[in-house]
Design an enzyme around this catalytic site. Structure first.
Site, mmCIF file in Angstrom:
data_model
loop_
_atom_site.group_PDB
_atom_site.id
_atom_site.type_symbol
_atom_site.label_atom_id
_atom_site.label_comp_id
_atom_site.label_asym_id
_atom_site.label_seq_id
_atom_site.Cartn_x
_atom_site.Cartn_y
_atom_site.Cartn_z
ATOM 1 N N ARG A 206 3.378 -3.563 -14.693
ATOM 2 C CA ARG A 206 4.229 -3.464 -13.510
ATOM 3 C C ARG A 206 5.485 -4.294 -13.744
ATOM 4 O O ARG A 206 5.455 -5.511 -13.647
ATOM 5 C CB ARG A 206 3.453 -4.011 -12.296
ATOM 6 C CG ARG A 206 4.035 -3.659 -10.945
ATOM 7 C CD ARG A 206 3.397 -4.493 -9.839
ATOM 8 N NE ARG A 206 4.002 -5.814 -9.788
ATOM 9 C CZ ARG A 206 3.400 -6.913 -9.345
ATOM 10 N NH1 ARG A 206 2.158 -6.875 -8.909
ATOM 11 N NH2 ARG A 206 4.046 -8.069 -9.326
ATOM 12 N N HIS B 195 5.602 -6.447 -6.772
ATOM 13 C CA HIS B 195 4.522 -5.585 -6.251
ATOM 14 C C HIS B 195 5.101 -4.513 -5.322
ATOM 15 O O HIS B 195 4.829 -3.329 -5.465
ATOM 16 C CB HIS B 195 3.485 -6.428 -5.520
ATOM 17 C CG HIS B 195 2.505 -5.616 -4.740
ATOM 18 N ND1 HIS B 195 1.587 -4.795 -5.345
ATOM 19 C CD2 HIS B 195 2.327 -5.458 -3.405
ATOM 20 C CE1 HIS B 195 0.874 -4.188 -4.412
ATOM 21 N NE2 HIS B 195 1.308 -4.564 -3.226
ATOM 22 N N TYR C 253 4.589 -16.125 -8.984
ATOM 23 C CA TYR C 253 3.289 -16.216 -9.660
ATOM 24 C C TYR C 253 3.293 -15.690 -11.090
ATOM 25 O O TYR C 253 2.275 -15.727 -11.758
ATOM 26 C CB TYR C 253 2.219 -15.476 -8.844
ATOM 27 C CG TYR C 253 2.585 -14.047 -8.477
ATOM 28 C CD1 TYR C 253 2.479 -13.024 -9.404
ATOM 29 C CD2 TYR C 253 3.070 -13.735 -7.205
ATOM 30 C CE1 TYR C 253 2.824 -11.727 -9.080
ATOM 31 C CE2 TYR C 253 3.424 -12.435 -6.866
ATOM 32 C CZ TYR C 253 3.298 -11.432 -7.804
ATOM 33 O OH TYR C 253 3.657 -10.152 -7.484
HETATM 34 C C1 TPP Z 1 -8.237 -2.621 0.969
HETATM 35 C C2 TPP Z 1 -6.926 -3.261 0.763
HETATM 36 N N1 TPP Z 1 -6.851 -4.597 0.628
HETATM 37 C C3 TPP Z 1 -5.676 -5.193 0.451
HETATM 38 C C4 TPP Z 1 -4.530 -4.467 0.414
HETATM 39 C C5 TPP Z 1 -3.203 -5.147 0.189
HETATM 40 N N2 TPP Z 1 -2.756 -4.777 -1.140
HETATM 41 C C6 TPP Z 1 -1.911 -3.759 -1.330
HETATM 42 S S1 TPP Z 1 -1.729 -3.397 -2.926
HETATM 43 C C7 TPP Z 1 -2.738 -4.639 -3.405
HETATM 44 C C8 TPP Z 1 -3.007 -4.868 -4.842
HETATM 45 C C9 TPP Z 1 -3.421 -3.626 -5.511
HETATM 46 O O1 TPP Z 1 -3.563 -3.856 -6.861
HETATM 47 P P1 TPP Z 1 -3.904 -2.677 -7.839
HETATM 48 O O2 TPP Z 1 -5.129 -1.962 -7.377
HETATM 49 O O3 TPP Z 1 -3.941 -3.241 -9.201
HETATM 50 O O4 TPP Z 1 -2.694 -1.662 -7.656
HETATM 51 P P2 TPP Z 1 -1.154 -1.927 -7.972
HETATM 52 O O5 TPP Z 1 -0.541 -2.440 -6.721
HETATM 53 O O6 TPP Z 1 -1.065 -2.877 -9.100
HETATM 54 O O7 TPP Z 1 -0.613 -0.573 -8.314
HETATM 55 C C10 TPP Z 1 -3.231 -5.319 -2.304
HETATM 56 C C11 TPP Z 1 -4.141 -6.466 -2.369
HETATM 57 C C12 TPP Z 1 -4.636 -3.083 0.575
HETATM 58 N N3 TPP Z 1 -3.560 -2.288 0.563
HETATM 59 N N4 TPP Z 1 -5.838 -2.507 0.744
#
Ligand code: TPP
Ligand code: MG
Lengths: 326, 362
Positions: free
Chosen positions: B256, B260, B269
């Site tokens: 990435r 985020h 971080y």
């Molecule tokens: C169930 C849930 N918990 C928390 C969040 C908040 N949140 C959004 S994206 C994210 C991290 C997701 O990481 P990853 O699965 O690696 O996907 P990426 O964002 O890296 O594409 C979090 C904690 C959420 N959207 N859904």
């Protein structure tokens, strides 16, 4: 002493509790070096270390279940859920375990845990980030449900929640996280978990609410004052258990009540308060009880959000309707 | 003692970071047009992305999740799927969505806070973006089960992040896919971060691909910054799911490069040095290097493509910005197939609120 925002006050309360009690630990997604997505845990990992401020793998069912286990071991976990919309997986653990472990074991085991989540709308957030789910939690036996509406109350209520021997769901109105600053003495004074706050006196009508709606209610009270209507305001703050006395007292004097919340209307907390008034408060009522609430729809995406959230004008209009009854 | 199980996880990669290639390429890579299509899709995705971030920064779009650096994953998925397959995405799959016919304007609308952005005119059965992480995995299993029960040669493709693999519901969906042999391909977009949580704090497992093995089917890794590799493994997985009812998990290794979302500040971080290092392996320049080395791509081609993509994205942004809002009542008109009589009063109240605000929403 510096004036704090609500999110800073919550952080200070957690820090205070961690200072006082080594059993208090903070867990959640991104609560460590990121300081939480709203920065509610900012600085905590630097101060208390990674064993007491724990970044967890991404799983809300895990978070809620961990809290039950930690609580049963007499630890005092304060668990951050990142947003209201991701708190739903915790329902299973809260209903089936946290809320009844004490009862099931006749007091042998208990869950002195705090489940924190930002909640509510008004910040133009993406889908699933603007929910007002307080009814679900207030409906669960054995769970306290608390919602602060000012930095000071957030501090005192958070301390109380952490010190309380039972599970507390602590919903934080994200719209107010940084909306105002207030002097918040870090004096370790907790507030009671079963008392409403009388925020403003007024004997024509009583406006009742919590969280971000309270700010709208206070605006409405100002509007009404300009029209010669004296509105009293109550911040419910502790939805469960509900402080019926304070609400009944106020309505006994005004005879009129408007309850406002962002959550959908049907079976929302306003219905509980209206039932209270229709029962014990019946003979003091001069007018029907009015509810100003969200609608029975998923909270809309930002473009239509303003039409969904109760605002001062809707609340004032309800109060004016009630003034038509004498 | 006897050994009762063992497993291996393979990784597919063709292009080196400089665009040279290590292995014999799959057949489609001999077709200039196909590679140019992939390249164009990645550039379009990146152009869209930059525009979305710019609109957000100037208050004209809501929070947006960029896919910067992950274009090969999302484009490789979209390019390999058939129109009749169903995409069950998370929230960084703009590239796949675009290839499947979701319009740029619809994607802008969604992130701009307008539900109409999920009413795709193109892929009518694709799922909308899924924000609650990992919850879409079981939907994909349900979609695939429907295909199976109806004996349809279609495949569900579920995309999720590395963080999502920590969720129970994701494993539950994989378990169902394994036990029922569902026509389902899981793609784990491993960009090494889940907001501030690095992959190493998410799981102790050596690979995310191996999580499939516990569910009784194969998992593999692919270089997620190599669009030829992603397309190739996707194509193979789709064929096996379609023809042999073999579910599969593909872990795409990428990074990435962006925050985020626009609401995040990754410098809190993660080290900037790590990010600049990872830029060296980004997927768009890599495929360009390959095309140029083959003499399949000129400076003129590049300039024209960039201009075309900018024009297309700008036109979509203009159309998005010029859209009239929905009436306030749109919030209640799609909750049930038909508005229950008991809700008519609420609809009238919403209509009055809309009128009070002067008609349409923003
Ligand atoms: C169930 C849930 N918990 C928390 C969040 C908040 N949140 C959004 S994206 C994210 C991290 C997701 O990481 P990853 O699965 O690696 O996907 P990426 O964002 O890296 O594409 C979090 C904690 C959420 N959207 N859904
Ligand atoms: Mg990730």
């Amino acid at each position: 002493m510096t004036a704090l925002t609500m999110v800073e006050a919550i952080r200070d309360a957690m820090a205070r509790a961690m200072e006082e009690d080594p059993d208090v630990v903070v867990l959640g997604e991104d609560v460590g070096h990121d300081g939480g997505v709203f920065r509610a845990t900012e600085g905590l990992v630097e101060r208390f270390g990674e064993e007491r401020v724990i970044d967890t793998p991404l799983s809300e069912a895990l978070l809620a279940g961990l809290a039950v286990g930690l609580g049963a071991q007499r630890m005092r976990p304060v668990v951050e859920f990142q947003f209201d919309g991701f708190l739903y997986p915790a329902i299973d653990q809260l209903v089936n375990h946290a809320g009844r472990l004490r009862n099931r074991t006749r007091g042998r085991l208990s869950c002195p845990i705090v489940i924190r989540a930002p909640y509510g709308g008004g910040i133009r957030a993406p889908e699933h980030h603007s929910e007002s789910p307080e009814t679900f939690y207030a409906h669960m036996p054995g769970i306290r449900t608390v919602i602060p509406s000012t930095p000071r109350r957030a501090y005192g209520l958070m301390l109380a929640a952490i010190r309380d021997p039972d599970p507390v769901v602590f919903l934080e109105p994200k719209r107010l996280y940084r909306a105002v600053r207030e002097e918040v003495p870090d004096d370790g004074e907790a507030l009671p978990l079963d008392q409403c706050f009388k925020v403003r006196d007024g004997t024509d009508v009583t406006l009742v609410g919590w969280g971000a709606s309270l700010a709208r209610i206070l605006e409405a009270a100002d509007l009404l004052a300009g029209e010669g209507i004296e509105a009293g305001v109550i911040d419910v703050a502790t939805l469960k258990p509900l402080d019926a006395g304070t609400i009944l007292d106020a309505v006994r004097r005004s005879g009129r009540c408007v309850i406002a919340h962002e959550a959908p209307r049907s079976y929302g907390p306003a219905a509980e308060i209206a039932a209270l008034l229709a029962g014990e408060g019946l003979f003091s009522l001069l007018a029907p009880v009015e509810r100003v609430t969200g609608f029975d729809v998923p909270v809309p995406l930002p473009r239509l959000e303003d039409h969904y959230l109760p605002d001062a004008e809707r609340i004032a209009a309800a109060a004016r309707r009630l003034m038509g009854y004498r | 003692m006897q050994q009762v199980a063992s497993f291996a996880v393979e990784r597919t990669a063709y292009l080196n970071a400089d665009g040279t290639c290590a292995e014999r390429l799959p057949a489609f890579a001999g077709d200039r047009d196909e590679l140019v299509r992939l390249y164009r899709s990645m550039v379009l995705t990146r152009t869209f992305d930059a525009k979305a971030v710019a609109l957000q920064r100037t208050g004209r779009l809501g929070t947006f999740a960029s896919s910067l650096g992950q274009e090969a994953v999302t484009v490789g998925i979209g390019a390999a799927m058939r129109p009749e397959d169903v995409l069950v995405p998370s929230f960084r799959e703009q590239g796949a969505q675009i290839l499947r016919g979701v319009t740029l304007e619809e994607i802008f609308a969604y992130w701009g806070g307008d539900e109409r952005g999920s009413d795709f005119a193109g892929p009518r059965e694709d799922f909308p973006i899924c924000v609650p992480v990992g919850t879409q995995a079981a939907h994909a299993a349900g979609v695939a089960l429907a295909f199976r029960l109806r004996r349809e040669p279609r495949v569900a493709v579920c995309v999720m992040g590395d963080g999502a693999t920590s969720k129970g519901d994701v494993y539950e969906a994989m378990n169902a896919a394994g036990v029922w042999r569902l026509p389902l391909v899981f793609v784990v977009n491993n960009n090494e971060w889940a907001i501030s949580v690095p992959r190493s704090k998410q799981t102790a497992a050596k690979t995310l691909a191996q999580k499939a093995i516990a569910a009784g089917f194969e998992g593999e890794q692919v270089d997620g910054n190599d669009v030829i590799a992603v397309r190739a493994v996707m194509e193979r997985a789709l064929a096996m799911a379609r023809d042999e009812r073999q579910p599969r998990l593909i872990e795409a290794l990428t990074y990435r490069l962006s925050d985020h979302t626009t609401a995040d500040d990754a410098r809190r971080y993660r080290d900037d040095k790590e990010v600049s290092e990872r830029w060296k392996a980004e997927p768009v320049g890599r495929l360009r290097g390959f095309l140029v080395a083959r003499d399949w791509w000129s400076k003129g081609d590049e300039e024209k493509l960039l201009a075309d993509c900018a024009r297309e994205v700008d036109a979509a942004a203009e159309a998005y910005l010029a859209r009239t809002g929905q009436p306030a009542t749109a919030m209640i008109d799609h909750v049930f197939a038909e508005l229950p009589a008991a809700m008519e009063g609420q609809r009238a109240a919403i209509a009055a609120l809309g009128a009070r605000a002067g008609g349409e929403g923003r």
